[in-house]
Scaffold this motif. Structure first.
Motif, PDB file in Angstrom:
ATOM      1  N   ARG A  19     -15.924  -5.773  -0.816  1.00 29.78           N
ATOM      2  CA  ARG A  19     -15.076  -4.583  -0.727  1.00 29.78           C
ATOM      3  C   ARG A  19     -15.369  -3.598  -1.870  1.00 29.78           C
ATOM      4  O   ARG A  19     -15.228  -2.388  -1.698  1.00 29.78           O
ATOM      5  CB  ARG A  19     -13.600  -4.975  -0.725  1.00 29.78           C
ATOM      6  CG  ARG A  19     -13.212  -5.925   0.389  1.00 29.78           C
ATOM      7  CD  ARG A  19     -13.560  -5.390   1.754  1.00 29.78           C
ATOM      8  NE  ARG A  19     -12.678  -4.299   2.174  1.00 29.78           N
ATOM      9  CZ  ARG A  19     -12.860  -3.562   3.250  1.00 29.78           C
ATOM     10  NH1 ARG A  19     -13.945  -3.734   4.004  1.00 29.78           N
ATOM     11  NH2 ARG A  19     -12.009  -2.595   3.565  1.00 29.78           N
ATOM     12  N   SER A  59      -5.704   2.698  -1.169  1.00 26.91           N
ATOM     13  CA  SER A  59      -6.661   1.744  -1.718  1.00 26.91           C
ATOM     14  C   SER A  59      -6.027   0.498  -2.318  1.00 26.91           C
ATOM     15  O   SER A  59      -6.612  -0.580  -2.267  1.00 26.91           O
ATOM     16  CB  SER A  59      -7.508   2.445  -2.793  1.00 26.91           C
ATOM     17  OG  SER A  59      -8.546   1.605  -3.243  1.00 26.91           O
ATOM     18  N   PHE A  60      -4.850   0.616  -2.900  1.00 28.62           N
ATOM     19  CA  PHE A  60      -4.284  -0.485  -3.681  1.00 28.62           C
ATOM     20  C   PHE A  60      -3.110  -1.117  -2.942  1.00 28.62           C
ATOM     21  O   PHE A  60      -2.180  -0.403  -2.549  1.00 28.62           O
ATOM     22  CB  PHE A  60      -3.792   0.034  -5.034  1.00 28.62           C
ATOM     23  CG  PHE A  60      -3.268  -1.046  -5.946  1.00 28.62           C
ATOM     24  CD1 PHE A  60      -4.120  -1.699  -6.827  1.00 28.62           C
ATOM     25  CD2 PHE A  60      -1.936  -1.407  -5.926  1.00 28.62           C
ATOM     26  CE1 PHE A  60      -3.637  -2.689  -7.675  1.00 28.62           C
ATOM     27  CE2 PHE A  60      -1.452  -2.397  -6.760  1.00 28.62           C
ATOM     28  CZ  PHE A  60      -2.295  -3.037  -7.640  1.00 28.62           C
ATOM     29  N   HIS A 110     -13.200  -0.114  -2.268  1.00 31.46           N
ATOM     30  CA  HIS A 110     -12.114  -0.531  -3.161  1.00 31.46           C
ATOM     31  C   HIS A 110     -12.594  -0.578  -4.605  1.00 31.46           C
ATOM     32  O   HIS A 110     -13.771  -0.877  -4.879  1.00 31.46           O
ATOM     33  CB  HIS A 110     -11.599  -1.935  -2.792  1.00 31.46           C
ATOM     34  CG  HIS A 110     -10.629  -1.947  -1.659  1.00 31.46           C
ATOM     35  ND1 HIS A 110      -9.367  -1.401  -1.738  1.00 31.46           N
ATOM     36  CD2 HIS A 110     -10.741  -2.466  -0.409  1.00 31.46           C
ATOM     37  CE1 HIS A 110      -8.745  -1.580  -0.587  1.00 31.46           C
ATOM     38  NE2 HIS A 110      -9.556  -2.215   0.244  1.00 31.46           N
ATOM     39  N   TYR A 111     -11.678  -0.311  -5.519  1.00 28.81           N
ATOM     40  CA  TYR A 111     -11.897  -0.582  -6.928  1.00 28.81           C
ATOM     41  C   TYR A 111     -11.721  -2.086  -7.179  1.00 28.81           C
ATOM     42  O   TYR A 111     -11.023  -2.780  -6.416  1.00 28.81           O
ATOM     43  CB  TYR A 111     -10.886   0.178  -7.789  1.00 28.81           C
ATOM     44  CG  TYR A 111     -11.087   1.662  -7.821  1.00 28.81           C
ATOM     45  CD1 TYR A 111     -12.122   2.235  -8.552  1.00 28.81           C
ATOM     46  CD2 TYR A 111     -10.217   2.512  -7.125  1.00 28.81           C
ATOM     47  CE1 TYR A 111     -12.290   3.613  -8.598  1.00 28.81           C
ATOM     48  CE2 TYR A 111     -10.382   3.884  -7.154  1.00 28.81           C
ATOM     49  CZ  TYR A 111     -11.428   4.430  -7.889  1.00 28.81           C
ATOM     50  OH  TYR A 111     -11.592   5.789  -7.931  1.00 28.81           O
ATOM     51  N   ASP A 164      -8.114  -3.201  -7.138  1.00 26.99           N
ATOM     52  CA  ASP A 164      -7.535  -3.361  -5.805  1.00 26.99           C
ATOM     53  C   ASP A 164      -7.789  -4.767  -5.277  1.00 26.99           C
ATOM     54  O   ASP A 164      -6.911  -5.409  -4.690  1.00 26.99           O
ATOM     55  CB  ASP A 164      -8.152  -2.358  -4.823  1.00 26.99           C
ATOM     56  CG  ASP A 164      -8.026  -0.919  -5.277  1.00 26.99           C
ATOM     57  OD1 ASP A 164      -7.135  -0.639  -6.098  1.00 26.99           O
ATOM     58  OD2 ASP A 164      -8.823  -0.090  -4.796  1.00 26.99           O
ATOM     59  N   SER A 223      -6.118  -4.436  -1.951  1.00 26.98           N
ATOM     60  CA  SER A 223      -7.073  -4.651  -0.870  1.00 26.98           C
ATOM     61  C   SER A 223      -6.508  -5.645   0.150  1.00 26.98           C
ATOM     62  O   SER A 223      -6.241  -6.800  -0.179  1.00 26.98           O
ATOM     63  CB  SER A 223      -8.390  -5.190  -1.431  1.00 26.98           C
ATOM     64  OG  SER A 223      -9.199  -5.702  -0.403  1.00 26.98           O
ATOM     65  N   LYS A 259       0.831  -1.214   0.000  1.00 24.04           N
ATOM     66  CA  LYS A 259       0.000   0.000   0.000  1.00 24.04           C
ATOM     67  C   LYS A 259       0.862   1.260   0.000  1.00 24.04           C
ATOM     68  O   LYS A 259       0.551   2.255  -0.675  1.00 24.04           O
ATOM     69  CB  LYS A 259      -0.926  -0.001   1.217  1.00 24.04           C
ATOM     70  CG  LYS A 259      -2.161  -0.880   1.084  1.00 24.04           C
ATOM     71  CD  LYS A 259      -3.015  -0.779   2.337  1.00 24.04           C
ATOM     72  CE  LYS A 259      -4.276  -1.620   2.242  1.00 24.04           C
ATOM     73  NZ  LYS A 259      -5.246  -1.060   1.286  1.00 24.04           N
ATOM     74  N   ARG A 299      -8.763   6.214  -2.446  1.00 19.92           N
ATOM     75  CA  ARG A 299      -9.982   5.410  -2.378  1.00 19.92           C
ATOM     76  C   ARG A 299     -11.001   5.926  -3.392  1.00 19.92           C
ATOM     77  O   ARG A 299     -10.970   7.102  -3.779  1.00 19.92           O
ATOM     78  CB  ARG A 299     -10.588   5.482  -0.977  1.00 19.92           C
ATOM     79  CG  ARG A 299      -9.725   4.885   0.116  1.00 19.92           C
ATOM     80  CD  ARG A 299      -9.861   3.396   0.192  1.00 19.92           C
ATOM     81  NE  ARG A 299      -8.982   2.826   1.225  1.00 19.92           N
ATOM     82  CZ  ARG A 299      -9.010   1.563   1.609  1.00 19.92           C
ATOM     83  NH1 ARG A 299      -9.884   0.733   1.060  1.00 19.92           N
ATOM     84  NH2 ARG A 299      -8.173   1.132   2.512  1.00 19.92           N
TER      85      ARG A 299
END
Length: 479
Positions: free
Chosen positions: A146, A107-108, A152-153, A156, A110, A81, A88
């Motif tokens: 998530r 965010s990246f 999260h995307y 992620d 997860s 991270k 986010r």
């Protein structure tokens, strides 16, 4: 537009599609599931349930699962991270019912997804399919939650899951799988190519306490001859007669029954097939055979290995022999190890033995007198230190593994307990361990009471322990 920009745009479109989607019941279930996985509490709960199940495969799944999580979580949260620092996603288009408090970390990737995938991957290595599959479904739901809850995307989550799967697989390097953990090295011989796939020529001696194993053998090897002595009948006589007419002598039963079959197989020059009953015995586990089906597969493969046999006082043993309080200690450990693990069961059993008023025994070991709580003699070198080990590295090293727990002059019972712990760590002067190809034991009474592979007998002293290197041919799948 570069690849990174295109991937970012795709990620945002997928996130928007999930934001617009509506799953009946999703707002009630998925946010709660996502929060349950905070700090890996969900996986700790699964692991706790597995640990108290009493099943060896589930206990191993719990241990491997938490090991994988302990690797994945810091890798994502403390390292990855920080390296990427992605913001986010926006929660503007998400329904309020599904929103979670936005985490303050980047965010990246997860972290929840990494832990979920790590735990599910590790469990799949150890647990049966009917357990591993529901765990995988729950892990997948946590990953999806998530994105569904807006924290999260999708990218992620995919990256986190990939890291989790990788760390789950990494546990193989740190801790062997069950088949590897139980499978000791042995010398392969020429394959037995003339074995009939339906079992013709196999004579199987079935211990009366073997349960449903006889039915399993009849179904898998219909032409095999099954010998089922009546309860109380002389197993030795039945085993000897079976070995005399067999092409392959199969045996199912306790460790003592397997040792008798080994002695008969040696006398008649027959290969032996060990068929486990219920929980695999120590020798079957050392061969990597856990079930009757695996034993049949070993037979059909034609694979064979040559293993050492140990002897004392005219008795053959394949695992270990002992005197003093070793037999009682081993019996108590084995009664509980399937529920609480070997090491806690050993300490519990030792406490019971000492509390029952046990006293050290007088024994001469290779001419040197000792006051000893126990003497352990293993057929081949065992892996762990300690007074009652269980796992071997090899089955053909030509050595006896000798372990001695002597008695202290002061506080003998307390010292015995601490010496077991200290001996495992290499810190106790009352614990001794060495290797040899020969051992001589005697007692002041001239009578030595021994337990070999679970069966107790008394022999006139002194008794001589020895080895017959690579003397017994045993069927095992060597593919």
């Amino acid at each position: 537009m570069g690849i990174r920009s295109r991937l970012g745009a795709l990620d945002r479109r997928l996130f928007a599609a999930v934001a617009r989607a509506h799953w009946p019941g999703g707002e009630q279930v998925l946010p709660r599931l996502s929060k349950a996985a905070d700090n890996s509490l969900l996986w700790a709960g699964f692991a706790a349930g597995f640990a108290i199940s009493g099943r060896r495969s589930l206990r191993r799944a719990a241990t491997r699962g938490m090991l994988a999580v302990s690797l994945a979580s810091p890798l994502v949260n403390l390292a990855t991270k920080q390296a990427f620092g992605r913001s986010r996603p926006s929660d503007v288009n998400l329904p309020l019912a599904r929103l979670l408090a936005m985490p303050t970390s980047t965010s990246f990737p997860s972290g929840h997804s990494a832990s979920a995938a790590a735990f599910a991957t590790a469990v799949a290595m150890e647990a049966p399919r009917q357990v591993a599959l529901p765990v995988a479904v729950v892990a997948a739901a946590v990953c999806f939650s998530r994105v569904y809850t807006g924290v999260h995307y999708p990218g992620d989550v995919l990256a986190g899951a990939g890291i989790g799967i990788a760390t789950g697989l990494l546990t193989r390097r740190l801790w062997p799988e069950a088949a590897e953990a139980g499978r000791a090295r042995a010398v392969a011989t020429a394959p037995l190519l003339d074995l009939d796939p339906r079992g013709r020529g196999v004579v199987a001696v079935i211990d009366p306490a073997a349960g449903s194993t006889a039915g399993a053998l009849r179904g898998e090897l219909p032409d095999a001859e099954l010998v089922e002595p009546a309860p109380g009948a002389a197993m030795s006589e039945a085993t000897e007669a079976a070995a005399a007419r067999a092409t392959v002598l199969a045996v199912t039963g306790g460790e003592g029954t397997v040792a008798r079959a080994a002695a008969a197989a040696l006398r008649h020059g027959r290969p032996m097939l060990v068929v486990p009953t219920g929980t695999a015995g120590r020798f079957a586990r050392a061969l990597g055979i856990e079930t009757a089906h695996e034993a049949v597969s070993a037979y059909r493969s034609g694979g064979a290995v040559a293993v050492d046999v140990a002897e004392v006082g005219g008795q053959v043993f394949l695992n270990e022999a002992g005197l003093g309080h070793y037999p009682a200690l081993a019996e108590r450990r084995e009664a509980r190890e399937h529920r609480i693990g070997k090491w806690p069961a050993l300490l519990w059993g030792l406490a019971e033995v000492l509390r029952a008023g046990a006293r050290p025994v007088e024994v001469e070991v290779d001419g040197t007198p000792y006051r000893a709580w126990l003497v352990f003699v293993g057929n081949c070198r065992y892996e762990a230190r300690g007074a009652a080990p269980t796992r071997r590295i090899r089955l053909e090293d030509g050595l006896l593994d000798i372990r001695l727990l002597t008695a202290a002059s002061r506080l003998p019972r307390l010292r015995a307990f601490t010496s077991v712990i200290g001996g495992r760590l290499g810190l106790s002067r009352h614990y001794r361990q060495w290797k040899a190809d020969h051992l001589r034991l005697d007692t002041p009474s001239g009578r030595v009471r021994l337990t070999c592979d679970g069966e107790t007998f008394t022999a006139p002293g002194p008794v001589e322990f020895g080895k017959r290197p690579r003397a017994l041919v045993v069927l095992r799948d060597i593919g």
